[in-house]
Design an enzyme around this catalytic site. Structure first.
Site, short mmCIF file in Angstrom:
data_model
loop_
_atom_site.label_atom_id
_atom_site.label_comp_id
_atom_site.label_asym_id
_atom_site.label_seq_id
_atom_site.Cartn_x
_atom_site.Cartn_y
_atom_site.Cartn_z
N SER A 122 -27.00 -8.82 1.59
CA SER A 122 -26.91 -9.78 2.69
C SER A 122 -28.05 -10.78 2.56
O SER A 122 -29.15 -10.43 2.14
CB SER A 122 -27.01 -9.07 4.04
OG SER A 122 -26.93 -9.99 5.11
N LYS A 174 -23.00 -1.74 4.51
CA LYS A 174 -22.76 -3.19 4.50
C LYS A 174 -21.51 -3.54 5.30
O LYS A 174 -21.45 -4.57 5.98
CB LYS A 174 -22.63 -3.69 3.06
CG LYS A 174 -22.40 -5.21 2.92
CD LYS A 174 -23.51 -6.02 3.58
CE LYS A 174 -23.56 -7.47 3.13
NZ LYS A 174 -22.33 -8.22 3.11
N HIS A 177 -22.54 -3.43 8.85
CA HIS A 177 -23.40 -4.60 9.06
C HIS A 177 -22.56 -5.84 9.32
O HIS A 177 -22.79 -6.58 10.29
CB HIS A 177 -24.28 -4.78 7.82
CG HIS A 177 -24.99 -6.11 7.71
ND1 HIS A 177 -24.35 -7.26 7.30
CD2 HIS A 177 -26.28 -6.46 7.95
CE1 HIS A 177 -25.20 -8.26 7.29
NE2 HIS A 177 -26.38 -7.81 7.68
N GLU A 181 -21.95 -8.19 12.71
CA GLU A 181 -22.11 -9.64 12.62
C GLU A 181 -20.93 -10.36 13.28
O GLU A 181 -21.12 -11.37 13.97
CB GLU A 181 -22.22 -10.01 11.14
CG GLU A 181 -22.37 -11.48 10.82
CD GLU A 181 -22.34 -11.68 9.31
OE1 GLU A 181 -21.30 -12.15 8.81
OE2 GLU A 181 -23.33 -11.35 8.65
#
Length: 306
Positions: A122, A174, A177, A181
């Site tokens: 990221s 991820k 994550h 977001e």
């Protein structure tokens, strides 16, 4: 350290630049040889004409990091690359792959004596200057072999990166994550849409965003970006209200269903992205007709063709 880098797009190209700035020897390959040649001139990396040349240029045991789109692009390159490698070599997949694909690839690599690490990366286009948040899955020995490159790519040698667990763990983290977001982005978009719907207050949305950037509990990199966008009155007018999704939000919602973990914010944020593409137009038209049918409520005509 010597590292083979495959894929020099927006992320891979800037990672190559950061690695070279940090003194890592990079041998790189990209489908477009002009991209590789330009980066070689700029950074001093070694350009490889094909995957076989890339492998031959690396000293065993080799470390090769793929920064390709998840899915067919990664799968096809791995099919060509893996037979060229020798026992003890290490592959890193930095794509936004599904964690189950990473688990499968780790098993396939292990059967050939190869190491495999899944890397959630990221940082976007800002990673070159600020460093990348890195989430790894794989064996501890493989992470240790990568550590010189990791410490260059991360925001700091001891911060911004994590060995999350066994194979698949990096891409699982991820995935979550990116799903978080989605929810954060949607909340900001809805909040500023409320400001826009109250013109009588004369709200300076750019000033509000700038205010919130300092001391507020919602301060974040996303808010920094919003403040920049709102400072340019033409920015919003320059883009269509169409929002794509890269896949991780879908995977996270499915994971929540399979695990029985409620993810209403992430699910609704994903649905909002679908709605932005007009995919809900049929349903909305049907809703309007139902209201007219049972209650006599007026419907609006479609906009005339331009």
């Amino acid at each position: 350290m010597q590292l083979g880098l495959i894929g020099l797009g927006r992320m891979g190209g800037n990672m190559a630049r950061r690695l070279r700035r940090g003194g890592i020897e990079v041998v790189a390959w990209n489908r477009d040889p002009e991209v590789t040649a330009a980066l070689a001139t700029e950074t001093g990396l070694q350009a490889a004409g094909d995957l076989a040349a890339l492998v031959a240029a690396l000293q065993p045991p080799r470390c090769l990091w793929l920064m390709l789109p998840a899915g067919d692009a990664t799968e096809s390159v791995l099919a060509e690359l893996v037979p060229l490698l020798a026992s003890g070599d290490l592959l890193v997949d930095g794509a936004n792959a599904h964690y189950r694909d990473s688990q499968r690839r780790a098993r396939d690599c292990a059967a050939r004596g190869l190491g495999f690490v899944d890397a959630g990366v990221s940082g976007g286009v800002w990673g070159l200057d600020n460093g990348y948040a890195l989430m790894f899955g794989g064996e501890a020995a493989a992470i240790a072999a990568l550590r010189p490159a990791i410490e260059v790519l991360a925001p700091a040698p001891d911060a911004g990166w994590l060995h999350c667990g066994p194979a698949g763990a990096g891409h699982f983290v991820k995935m979550v994550h990116n799903a978080i977001e989605y929810g954060m982005m949607q909340a900001f978009a809805e909040g500023f849409a409320l400001f826009d719907a109250r013109p009588e207050f004369g709200l300076d949305q750019a000033a509000i965003a700038e205010c919130w950037r300092h001391g507020s509990v919602v301060r974040s990199w996303l808010l920094d970006l919003i403040a920049d966008f709102l400072a340019d009155p033409a920015a919003l007018d320059s883009v269509a209200p169409h929002v794509e999704d890269s896949g991780e939000g879908r995977w996270a919602v499915i994971e929540g269903v399979e695990l029985g973990v409620p993810t209403p914010v992430i699910s609704l944020a994903l649905a909002a992205r679908f709605a932005s593409r007009g995919g809900d137009d049929f349903g909305h038209r049907l809703l309007a007709l139902m209201r007219r049918g049972f209650g006599g409520h007026a419907t609006r005509p479609t906009d005339p063709a331009p």
